[in-house]
Scaffold this motif. Sequence first.
Motif, PDB file in Angstrom:
ATOM      1  N   CYS A 190      -5.883  47.343  35.193  1.00  0.00           N
ATOM      2  CA  CYS A 190      -5.583  46.700  36.469  1.00  0.00           C
ATOM      3  C   CYS A 190      -4.343  45.811  36.349  1.00  0.00           C
ATOM      4  O   CYS A 190      -3.441  45.876  37.191  1.00  0.00           O
ATOM      5  CB  CYS A 190      -6.796  45.876  36.881  1.00  0.00           C
ATOM      6  SG  CYS A 190      -6.793  45.398  38.575  1.00  0.00           S
ATOM      7  N   THR A 242      -1.095  47.927  35.672  1.00  0.00           N
ATOM      8  CA  THR A 242      -0.651  48.601  36.887  1.00  0.00           C
ATOM      9  C   THR A 242      -0.009  47.611  37.857  1.00  0.00           C
ATOM     10  O   THR A 242       1.062  47.883  38.421  1.00  0.00           O
ATOM     11  CB  THR A 242      -1.831  49.311  37.571  1.00  0.00           C
ATOM     12  OG1 THR A 242      -2.450  50.180  36.626  1.00  0.00           O
ATOM     13  CG2 THR A 242      -1.382  50.099  38.775  1.00  0.00           C
ATOM     14  N   ALA A 243      -0.630  46.461  38.056  1.00  0.00           N
ATOM     15  CA  ALA A 243      -0.065  45.441  38.939  1.00  0.00           C
ATOM     16  C   ALA A 243       1.268  44.932  38.386  1.00  0.00           C
ATOM     17  O   ALA A 243       2.226  44.726  39.136  1.00  0.00           O
ATOM     18  CB  ALA A 243      -1.041  44.285  39.112  1.00  0.00           C
ATOM     19  N   LEU A 262       3.393  46.565  36.436  1.00  0.00           N
ATOM     20  CA  LEU A 262       4.423  47.596  36.593  1.00  0.00           C
ATOM     21  C   LEU A 262       4.927  47.680  38.037  1.00  0.00           C
ATOM     22  O   LEU A 262       6.112  47.910  38.270  1.00  0.00           O
ATOM     23  CB  LEU A 262       3.887  48.952  36.147  1.00  0.00           C
ATOM     24  CG  LEU A 262       3.679  49.116  34.643  1.00  0.00           C
ATOM     25  CD1 LEU A 262       2.992  50.448  34.344  1.00  0.00           C
ATOM     26  CD2 LEU A 262       5.000  49.022  33.899  1.00  0.00           C
ATOM     27  N   LEU A 263       4.033  47.487  38.990  1.00  0.00           N
ATOM     28  CA  LEU A 263       4.455  47.503  40.389  1.00  0.00           C
ATOM     29  C   LEU A 263       5.285  46.270  40.755  1.00  0.00           C
ATOM     30  O   LEU A 263       6.206  46.351  41.565  1.00  0.00           O
ATOM     31  CB  LEU A 263       3.240  47.592  41.309  1.00  0.00           C
ATOM     32  CG  LEU A 263       2.553  48.940  41.376  1.00  0.00           C
ATOM     33  CD1 LEU A 263       1.312  48.855  42.237  1.00  0.00           C
ATOM     34  CD2 LEU A 263       3.504  49.989  41.936  1.00  0.00           C
ATOM     35  N   ALA A 264       4.946  45.118  40.182  1.00  0.00           N
ATOM     36  CA  ALA A 264       5.636  43.875  40.522  1.00  0.00           C
ATOM     37  C   ALA A 264       6.901  43.657  39.715  1.00  0.00           C
ATOM     38  O   ALA A 264       7.750  42.848  40.112  1.00  0.00           O
ATOM     39  CB  ALA A 264       4.692  42.695  40.312  1.00  0.00           C
ATOM     40  N   ARG A 265       7.085  44.358  38.632  1.00  0.00           N
ATOM     41  CA  ARG A 265       8.206  44.111  37.718  1.00  0.00           C
ATOM     42  C   ARG A 265       9.581  44.138  38.390  1.00  0.00           C
ATOM     43  O   ARG A 265      10.397  43.250  38.129  1.00  0.00           O
ATOM     44  CB  ARG A 265       8.165  45.111  36.572  1.00  0.00           C
ATOM     45  CG  ARG A 265       9.189  44.800  35.524  1.00  0.00           C
ATOM     46  CD  ARG A 265       8.975  45.623  34.282  1.00  0.00           C
ATOM     47  NE  ARG A 265       9.894  45.185  33.268  1.00  0.00           N
ATOM     48  CZ  ARG A 265      10.658  45.989  32.588  1.00  0.00           C
ATOM     49  NH1 ARG A 265      10.610  47.291  32.781  1.00  0.00           N
ATOM     50  NH2 ARG A 265      11.479  45.511  31.676  1.00  0.00           N
ATOM     51  N   TYR A 312      10.449  43.223  41.242  1.00  0.00           N
ATOM     52  CA  TYR A 312      10.632  42.126  42.193  1.00  0.00           C
ATOM     53  C   TYR A 312      10.475  40.747  41.570  1.00  0.00           C
ATOM     54  O   TYR A 312      10.810  39.752  42.198  1.00  0.00           O
ATOM     55  CB  TYR A 312       9.613  42.273  43.333  1.00  0.00           C
ATOM     56  CG  TYR A 312       9.648  43.644  43.953  1.00  0.00           C
ATOM     57  CD1 TYR A 312      10.689  44.016  44.788  1.00  0.00           C
ATOM     58  CD2 TYR A 312       8.664  44.576  43.686  1.00  0.00           C
ATOM     59  CE1 TYR A 312      10.740  45.276  45.346  1.00  0.00           C
ATOM     60  CE2 TYR A 312       8.688  45.839  44.236  1.00  0.00           C
ATOM     61  CZ  TYR A 312       9.741  46.184  45.069  1.00  0.00           C
ATOM     62  OH  TYR A 312       9.783  47.430  45.619  1.00  0.00           O
ATOM     63  N   LEU A 329       2.796  38.288  43.703  1.00  0.00           N
ATOM     64  CA  LEU A 329       3.127  39.689  43.458  1.00  0.00           C
ATOM     65  C   LEU A 329       2.209  40.313  42.415  1.00  0.00           C
ATOM     66  O   LEU A 329       1.985  41.524  42.427  1.00  0.00           O
ATOM     67  CB  LEU A 329       4.581  39.826  43.000  1.00  0.00           C
ATOM     68  CG  LEU A 329       5.647  39.671  44.076  1.00  0.00           C
ATOM     69  CD1 LEU A 329       7.038  39.610  43.443  1.00  0.00           C
ATOM     70  CD2 LEU A 329       5.571  40.816  45.068  1.00  0.00           C
ATOM     71  N   LEU A 330       1.690  39.512  41.519  1.00  0.00           N
ATOM     72  CA  LEU A 330       0.773  40.026  40.500  1.00  0.00           C
ATOM     73  C   LEU A 330      -0.684  39.991  40.956  1.00  0.00           C
ATOM     74  O   LEU A 330      -1.430  40.938  40.734  1.00  0.00           O
ATOM     75  CB  LEU A 330       0.913  39.224  39.208  1.00  0.00           C
ATOM     76  CG  LEU A 330       2.200  39.457  38.423  1.00  0.00           C
ATOM     77  CD1 LEU A 330       2.295  38.474  37.281  1.00  0.00           C
ATOM     78  CD2 LEU A 330       2.260  40.873  37.913  1.00  0.00           C
ATOM     79  N   PRO A 373      -1.738  42.865  44.094  1.00  0.00           N
ATOM     80  CA  PRO A 373      -2.032  44.228  43.619  1.00  0.00           C
ATOM     81  C   PRO A 373      -3.163  44.274  42.597  1.00  0.00           C
ATOM     82  O   PRO A 373      -3.930  45.240  42.569  1.00  0.00           O
ATOM     83  CB  PRO A 373      -0.718  44.688  42.983  1.00  0.00           C
ATOM     84  CG  PRO A 373       0.328  43.847  43.607  1.00  0.00           C
ATOM     85  CD  PRO A 373      -0.334  42.535  43.905  1.00  0.00           C
ATOM     86  N   PHE A 379      -6.208  46.776  43.116  1.00  0.00           N
ATOM     87  CA  PHE A 379      -6.589  47.789  42.135  1.00  0.00           C
ATOM     88  C   PHE A 379      -7.979  47.530  41.573  1.00  0.00           C
ATOM     89  O   PHE A 379      -8.719  48.467  41.274  1.00  0.00           O
ATOM     90  CB  PHE A 379      -5.566  47.875  41.009  1.00  0.00           C
ATOM     91  CG  PHE A 379      -4.325  48.605  41.401  1.00  0.00           C
ATOM     92  CD1 PHE A 379      -4.365  49.949  41.749  1.00  0.00           C
ATOM     93  CD2 PHE A 379      -3.112  47.953  41.456  1.00  0.00           C
ATOM     94  CE1 PHE A 379      -3.231  50.624  42.134  1.00  0.00           C
ATOM     95  CE2 PHE A 379      -1.973  48.611  41.847  1.00  0.00           C
ATOM     96  CZ  PHE A 379      -2.033  49.962  42.181  1.00  0.00           C
TER      97      PHE A 379
END
Length: 148
Positions: free
Chosen positions: A14, A17-18, A20-23, A25, A37-38, A41, A45
């Motif tokens: 979890c 994944t969060a 990697l999505l926030a990296r 920004y 941002l962390l 997500p 998830f």
Amino acid sequence: MRRYLAVALDCYLCLVTAGLLARPYVDTATVPEAAGLLIGPALAFSFLNQVVLTAVVGGGAGKLIMGIRVIGLPDAGRPGPRQLVRRWLYGLCRVPLQPWYVLRSYLAGPGVLPLSALWTSGHTDPVGLRQVRHSDLTAHRNAAAGHL
């Protein structure tokens, strides 16, 4: 031990994944924005893993990897969405505070019942669910059907 490893895998997957999505920004965000941002997500998830995936296939990613299934009692069937949401919310409230309860029980001294013992005792689940090995569940279902 499998249960703890499954929880650790769920948290790890979890958060990775969060992250990697926030990296992309995080570099331009302030500290509170980066935390949001962390956390956003990660919660999304976590919900998808613990509620949706468990409702569909019987366990979250970590539990499936460790060979564990979540069942409802007393029929050993699939848990309902209401039970899974309550279990997810309970986990969000209890798991982060667990180190505090352990520390509090050590600092309180002998003879004091730790608060964590009031929340749950051992392997019981607050919403009537149980975590079992997939092989044990298969053996139980075969025996119940009269195949053994």
